[in-house]
Scaffold this active site. Structure first.
Site, PDB file in Angstrom:
ATOM      1  N   HIS A  40       1.700   5.614  -8.390  1.00 16.58           N
ATOM      2  CA  HIS A  40       1.656   7.074  -8.467  1.00 16.58           C
ATOM      3  C   HIS A  40       0.328   7.555  -7.869  1.00 16.58           C
ATOM      4  O   HIS A  40      -0.733   7.194  -8.379  1.00 16.58           O
ATOM      5  CB  HIS A  40       1.732   7.487  -9.941  1.00 16.58           C
ATOM      6  CG  HIS A  40       1.804   8.966 -10.166  1.00 16.58           C
ATOM      7  ND1 HIS A  40       1.775   9.883  -9.148  1.00 16.58           N
ATOM      8  CD2 HIS A  40       1.915   9.685 -11.308  1.00 16.58           C
ATOM      9  CE1 HIS A  40       1.851  11.098  -9.652  1.00 16.58           C
ATOM     10  NE2 HIS A  40       1.943  11.010 -10.955  1.00 16.58           N
ATOM     11  N   HIS A  85      11.303   3.071  -0.076  1.00 17.34           N
ATOM     12  CA  HIS A  85      10.445   1.886  -0.302  1.00 17.34           C
ATOM     13  C   HIS A  85      11.120   0.877  -1.244  1.00 17.34           C
ATOM     14  O   HIS A  85      10.447   0.206  -2.027  1.00 17.34           O
ATOM     15  CB  HIS A  85       9.087   2.297  -0.880  1.00 17.34           C
ATOM     16  CG  HIS A  85       8.280   3.168   0.032  1.00 17.34           C
ATOM     17  ND1 HIS A  85       7.383   2.672   0.948  1.00 17.34           N
ATOM     18  CD2 HIS A  85       8.242   4.518   0.177  1.00 17.34           C
ATOM     19  CE1 HIS A  85       6.821   3.676   1.605  1.00 17.34           C
ATOM     20  NE2 HIS A  85       7.328   4.809   1.166  1.00 17.34           N
ATOM     21  N   ASN A 107       0.381   4.097   3.404  1.00 19.69           N
ATOM     22  CA  ASN A 107       1.308   3.527   4.386  1.00 19.69           C
ATOM     23  C   ASN A 107       0.520   2.763   5.445  1.00 19.69           C
ATOM     24  O   ASN A 107      -0.711   2.827   5.472  1.00 19.69           O
ATOM     25  CB  ASN A 107       2.096   4.645   5.076  1.00 19.69           C
ATOM     26  CG  ASN A 107       3.293   5.124   4.259  1.00 19.69           C
ATOM     27  OD1 ASN A 107       3.721   4.470   3.322  1.00 19.69           O
ATOM     28  ND2 ASN A 107       3.819   6.274   4.633  1.00 19.69           N
TER      29      ASN A 107
END
Ligand code: HDE
Length: 697
Positions: free
Chosen positions: A347, A83, A156
């Site tokens: 996170h 990413h 995603n």
């Protein structure tokens, strides 16, 4: 030996510095503040380093030069291992209502509250400087700066993942990235190591079908769906937990480009997605998504023919409908790309009271990985102090020191419990985060659950849920990707998996590759079942006619018809589309009534792949000269081959003829207001799919 002519420097305190840029550099005092070093020392000359005589060596003593160069030398930080290429924006989230029956998370329970967010969208495989439109999964990560701490939904644009266990992630990423001996290909799955790996990983096959679909080449970041992927838990004030899946849906609908467009966009505008997001926000066309959940209990989970802890499986909406719970609006571009988009640290373990994890083994592994990666990427454990990462609610604890400490903690007490500072922070059993006390029993084992073993049923479900053009694209994607795989055995193994997904699909791919009957036999661990197709999985099937957020490229020339252009502009803007003019050059262009316009693009730099639809609005004389330009012919032929709606004026007809583009219901004359209306209505449909029987891109 000829003596070199000696130059004499002008004194640094003269009105202008003498440097390479000479008279263009202003000295201080008139507008901006004085330049200083990082120590705050005023800089007298930012053009010349300190040297011994006008033509002598540079002196080591020059602390101004050394500080500037040293800082520059360290400007790049390690990029994200995955990413790395991302684009982000600020905005807010607002709940639609009170979700307190499901969660105690305050930001989901108060419809009056606007919670600030930062969203970052990314490709996975490529480096930070790679192109925006490779075939790839897109990251869809949102940091919610809630009153109760930061919540990161790190998802995603595809609802499932390649692997079931975190143990396989480094292998997956190594296989997809550039091959280690040769250092290529960049940002591409179309190479041997990727297909070698996934051909040995039956669990990846559901995701592979998604990756070969249009989802992997989105038209715009603003038009992507997003998914939390894993099953999470919401927990209410009574401690009752409900399983949830998170879904983002873009308000202006989802759309994708064609593969041939993707390839050409990467050359024409490698920053296609980043630019599109930035420009939309700059012009006030704020991207918006609706957040929904699929909420279900343990009994419902137990009844599914798949395991909700398996991240390679989705729950069809037809089984558990989406419940909309709020919306996200992105309304502000970052002030500084590095400080915000690059330094943001997401996170999945950043949760707030009322949101909890499930035992999905991939999620469990992720809970370790993200802080660990920030330590090397952002240089130490104080990355939460960077402005973009800082919570917007009070934050107190006794963590101290370490690299890049930016706080100056006060007082004697840096431990708890203590008696020396009764005002120092304490734990709070009522308000604090508590973990849902899910019962755990079992032996310590390295095993994969039996319930994770069906690898093909949902891949088949996905393929069967696609419309015919979407299925064609999947066939073409496999043919392209496998066409780049040099090792025949890998191709045969891949075909074996495709056959397990669907025999007809396999036949089509074999034919496209010229490898009929060469699929290896790969016995599935569990015989796949046929599930009821899920229309919600198809982007085309659920697409609504719209021009919102879309772009129309209008080719004009000297003497173009202003009335037609005005009519088009008004009609397009009423539908929420942006009209961009393309001229023979970037300079002024005069209309038939001598009104002067400055085109946004010159034709050489604006191929039709950059637009959703195009209009040819040139004069007859303009058509005659533009006919001779390859860029103009490619503009028209590509628009046609990419199934785009093409509007044209009668005076532009010569361009269509020269490009040998036939007239069909997607090539529309728009001289009159009826014509403009017909063009707009057709353009709202996106593409003319029936043209694919004449030409395939
Ligand atoms: Fe990530 N992932 N990931 N991932 N991931 C990272 O964290 C990792 C996975 C996702 O815009 C890294 O800060 C492991 C699934 C996004 O900054 C790293 C596993 C999903 C982003 C990492 C996964 C994601 C990351 C790299 C398997 C979708 C970009 C830099 C157990 C639900 C966030 C970083 C951004 C980034 C590890 C699998 C989404 C290395 C170990 C599944 C959107 O920590």
């Amino acid at each position: 030996m000829a003596k070199q002519k000696k130059k004499t420097a002008r004194p640094a305190d003269s009105a202008f510095h003498a440097g390479n840029a000479g008279e263009l550099h202003q000295t201080t005092g008139e507008r901006g503040a004085t330049l200083t070093t990082n120590q705050g020392v005023a800089i007298s000359d930012n053009q010349n380093s300190l040297r011994s005589g006008p033509r002598g060596p540079t002196l080591l003593e020059d602390f101004v030069l050394r500080e500037k160069i040293t800082h520059f030398d360290h400007e790049r930080i390690p990029e994200r291992i995955v990413h790395a290429r991302g684009s982000g924006a600020h905005g807010y989230f607002q709940a639609y209502g009170d979700l307190s029956d499901l969660t105690r998370a305050a930001f989901l329970c108060d419809p009056e509250l606007q919670t600030p967010v930062f969203a970052r969208f990314s490709t996975v495989a490529g480096g930070a400087g790679s192109v925006d439109l490779p075939r790839d999964v897109r990251g869809f990560a949102v940091k919610f700066y809630t009153q109760e701490g930061n919540f990161d939904l790190v998802g995603n644009n595809i609802p499932v993942f390649f692997i079931q266990d975190a143990m396989k992630f480094p292998d997956l990423v190594h296989a997809v990235k550039m091959e280690p001996d040769r250092g290529y290909p960049q940002a591409a799955t179309a190479h041997d190591t990727f297909w070698d790996f996934v051909s040995l990983m039956p669990e990846s096959w559901h995701m592979i079908l998604w990756a070969m679909s249009d989802r992997a080449i989105p038209r715009s970041l603003r038009m992507m769906e997003g998914f939390g992927v894993h099953t999470f838990r919401l927990v209410n004030a009574e401690g009752e937990a409900t399983f949830v899946k998170f879904h983002w849906r873009p308000r202006i609908g989802s759309a994708s480009v064609l593969w041939d467009e993707a390839v050409k966009i990467c050359g024409a505008d490698p920053d296609f997605h980043r630019r599109d997001l930035y420009e939309a926000i700059e012009r006030g066309d704020f991207p918006e998504w609706e957040l929904s959940i699929q909420a279900f209990d343990q009994a419902t989970a137990d009844a599914f023919p798949f395991d909700v802890l398996d991240p390679t499986k989705l729950i069809p909406e037809e089984m558990v409908p989406l419940k909309p719970i709020g919306k996200m609006v992105l309304n502000r571009n970052p002030d500084n790309f590095f400080a915000e988009t690059e330094q943001i640290a997401f996170h999945p373990g950043h949760v707030v009271p009322g949101i909890d994890f499930s035992d999905d083994p991939l999620l469990q592994g992720r809970l370790f990985s993200y802080t660990d990666t920030q330590l090397s990427r952002l240089g130490g454990p104080n990355f939460h102090q960077l402005p973009v990462n800082r919570p917007r609610c009070p934050m107190h604890n006794f963590q101290r020191d370490a690299l890049m400490q930016m706080e100056v903690p006060q007082g004697r007490v840096n431990y708890e419990p203590n008696t020396l500072d009764p005002d120092s922070p304490r734990e709070n059993p009522g308000a604090g985060f508590t973990t849902h006390p899910a019962a755990q029993v079992g032996e310590k084992l390295r095993v994969r659950a039996e319930t994770f073993m069906d690898h093909y049923s949902q891949a088949r479900l996905f393929y069967h849920s696609m419309t015919p053009p979407e299925q064609d694209h999947i066939v073409n994607a496999f043919a392209f990707e496998l066409g780049k795989v040099a090792t025949p055995e890998i191709r045969c193994r891949v075909l074996g998996h495709i056959k397990n997904v669907d025999a007809e699909l396999c036949g089509r791919v074999e034919q496209a590759l010229g490898m009929e009957g060469q699929a290896y036999l790969i016995p599935p661990a569990v015989e796949p079942i046929d599930m009821e197709p899920s229309p919600a999985l198809s982007l085309l099937g659920k697409a609504k006619p719209t021009l919102e957020g879309r772009k129309i490229g209008v080719l004009v020339s000297e003497g173009y018809d202003l009335a037609v252009l005005d009519q088009l502009q008004a009609a397009a803007e009423a539908e929420g589309a942006a009209v961009e003019l393309i001229g023979p050059h970037i300079g002024e262009v005069k209309s038939n009534s001598h009104v002067v316009l400055v085109p946004r693009h010159a034709i050489a730099g604006a191929p039709s792949v950059l637009f959703d639809s195009v209009v040819l609005a040139v004069s007859e004389a303009g058509a005659e000269s533009l006919c001779k330009q390859a860029a103009v012919m490619n503009f028209i032929r590509d628009a046609y081959a990419h199934l785009k709606i093409i509007g044209y004026t009668a005076s532009s007809m010569a361009l269509l003829e020269r490009a040998e583009v036939g007239l069909d219901e997607g090539v529309i004359e728009m001289e009159t207001s009826d014509g403009t209306f017909a063009y707009i209505e057709a353009a709202k449909q996106g593409r003319l799919w029936t043209r694919a029987s004449v030409i395939q891109a």
